[in-house]
Scaffold this active site. Structure first.
Site, short mmCIF file in Angstrom:
data_model
loop_
_atom_site.label_atom_id
_atom_site.label_comp_id
_atom_site.label_asym_id
_atom_site.label_seq_id
_atom_site.Cartn_x
_atom_site.Cartn_y
_atom_site.Cartn_z
N GLY A 248 0.79 -1.23 0.00
CA GLY A 248 0.00 0.00 0.00
C GLY A 248 0.81 1.27 0.00
N PRO A 291 5.02 -5.00 -1.61
CA PRO A 291 4.90 -3.81 -2.45
C PRO A 291 4.57 -4.16 -3.90
CG PRO A 291 7.20 -4.34 -2.10
CD PRO A 291 6.41 -5.30 -1.25
N ARG A 330 -8.02 3.34 -14.96
CA ARG A 330 -7.99 3.89 -13.60
C ARG A 330 -8.70 5.25 -13.47
NH1 ARG A 330 -3.83 5.28 -11.22
NH2 ARG A 330 -4.46 4.66 -9.12
N CYS A 361 -15.87 4.34 -27.28
CA CYS A 361 -17.21 4.92 -27.38
C CYS A 361 -17.84 5.01 -26.00
CB CYS A 361 -18.08 4.09 -28.33
SG CYS A 361 -17.62 4.29 -30.05
N TYR A 390 -1.16 -1.29 -12.48
CA TYR A 390 -2.61 -1.39 -12.71
C TYR A 390 -3.06 -0.72 -14.00
CZ TYR A 390 -2.18 -2.73 -7.86
OH TYR A 390 -1.78 -3.35 -6.70
#
EC number: 4.1.1.20
Length: 443
Positions: A248, A291, A330, A361, A390
């Protein structure tokens, strides 16, 4: 302009990463293109490892592969002496195909299937992080069928809420993950685990969230986990040899993000461990962390080619690129913020404020709102920073858009580590039933 790692602006006014001019990378590999600064990833790994070595404690640093899982990344993590955290059969398969040592693989997940458990058992992985009571009994039963005893950690929720987005905060009481410490469920899980003959309980796992910029949450998590461990020893005469504090640790995406040096997070965790456990005359456990984002996030840059634009006077100017939410969901998921520059005109002064639109679209397919840029032209290259975590991992084929290639760059060399998807890849799993084939022929 904030440049990470080996990134710099060269004499041509082009962005350069790992000694490679990104305009050359665009010509060779096309766009969109994920560019990974290999030297920076290795630097991050070494910062973690060295910070732990200085404590004198036993430890494992497991790369959380969900952030970015490809075989080349698994090889890099193995070379740097790391362990590996996987959360699915696909990630496990990737690691095994890359030759990652199975004894250093930890398997997470809140709903592991019997097939995934069998696969991991057959591979002889090092540890399962058990998330619920069903998994405890299922894992024990399958292990018994295979005649194996397996190492486990119990994932617990310590009741610590990280200062982060609701969707990436996982240590609070109301969470889909783990056994709750506060209501006694975690203690019952320990009792149940001790009854399972095929399971060897090493300790507990705690993860309080992602993109965290302070250490107070980690200290509090250690206090809660230590108190729980001491309570278990007192009532059950069981001492945990391993405590896993998850990951985190935050990175800088945009101005205003204030991550701490990686060693600061490690020191806060280990100091708290030493203080809490020593005070209770409890043997110092081996410390594990996981990590992911902080290993690869700021080492990644996504390169796009600029196409169309739309200027709405007095409202907004949109600049469209050849990627979008398919290679970076994201912003749509978390309202994530990014910084970017024109990579082929990096020294030009910003002259307008624009918003970067993707090509899908969807009205929500926006990568960056209100970005200061020089006047963008068709075929300019836009480099979006800090896309290493990510982004590829969450990429999709929405609108049947092909996923981009990935290159590792280091010392002037660019190595393709993931090929760009082909049209054949897009339809490779499609099947037309015979009855539809007949209809097509009839027409």
């Amino acid at each position: 302009m904030y440049l990470h790692g080996t990134s710099r602006i060269n004499a041509k006014g082009h962005l350069e990463i790992g000694g490679c001019d990104v305009t050359d990378l665009a010509k060779e590999f096309g766009t969109p293109l994920y560019i990974v600064d290999e030297a920076l990833v290795r630097q991050r790994a070494r910062e973690y490892m060295e910070a732990f070595r200085e404590t004198g404690l036993r430890f494992q640093v497991a790369y959380a592969s969900k952030a970015f899982c490809v075989m080349a990344m698994c090889r890099l993590a193995e070379e740097e002496g790391m362990s590996l955290d996987v959360v699915s059969d696909g990630e496990l398969y990737t690691a095994l195909q890359a030759g990652f040592p199975p004894e250093r693989i930890h398997f997470h997940g809140n709903n592991k299937t019997p097939e995934e458990i069998e696969m991991a058992l057959n591979a002889n992985i090092g540890c399962f992080v058990v998330d619920n009571f069903m998994e405890l009994s299922l894992l024990n039963a399958i292990a018994a069928e295979h005649g194996k005893t397996v190492n486990i950690l119990l994932r617990v929720t310590p009741g610590v809420e990280a200062h982060t987005h609701d969707y990436i905060s996982t240590g609070q009481q109301d969470s889909k993950f783990g056994f709750d410490v506060g209501n006694g469920t975690a203690f019952k899980a320990v009792e149940e685990a001790l009854k399972q003959p095929q399971l060897k309980l090493l300790g507990v796992h705690s993860h309080i969230g992602s993109q965290i910029f302070e250490v107070d949450g980690f200290r509090m998590a250690v206090e809660k986990v230590a108190a729980f461990s001491i309570d278990v020893r007192s009532k059950l005469n069981v001492t945990f040899p391993v405590i896993n504090l998850g990951g985190g640790f935050g990175i800088r995406y945009v101005e205003g993000d204030t991550p701490l040096p990686l060693g600061t997070y490690v020191k806060a965790i280990t100091d708290a461990i030493i203080s809490e456990f020593t005070a209770a005359d409890y043997p110092l456990p081996e410390i594990w962390i996981e990590p992911g984002r902080s290993m690869v996030g700021d080492a990644g840059t996504t390169l796009y080619t600029i196409g169309s634009s739309k200027d709405i006077p007095g409202v907004r100017k949109y600049i469209a690129v050849d990627g979008g939410m398919t290679d970076n969901p994201r912003p749509a998921l978390y309202e994530s913020k990014y910084e970017a520059i024109l990579a082929n005109r990096a020294n030009d002064e910003p002259s307008e404020v624009v918003s970067i639109a993707g090509k899908c679209c969807e009205s929500g397919d926006m990568l960056i709102w209100d970005l200061k840029l020089p006047e963008a032209r068709k075929d300019d290259l836009l480099a979006v920073f800090c896309t290493g975590a990510y982004n590829y991992a969450m990429a999709s084929n929405y609108n049947r858009i092909r996923r981009p290639a990935v290159v590792f760059v280091k010392d002037g060399r660019a190595d393709l580590v993931v090929a760009r998807e082909t049209y054949e890849n897009i339809v490779g799993n499609d099947i037309i039933p015979e009855r539809l084939r007949k209809q097509a022929v009839a027409k």
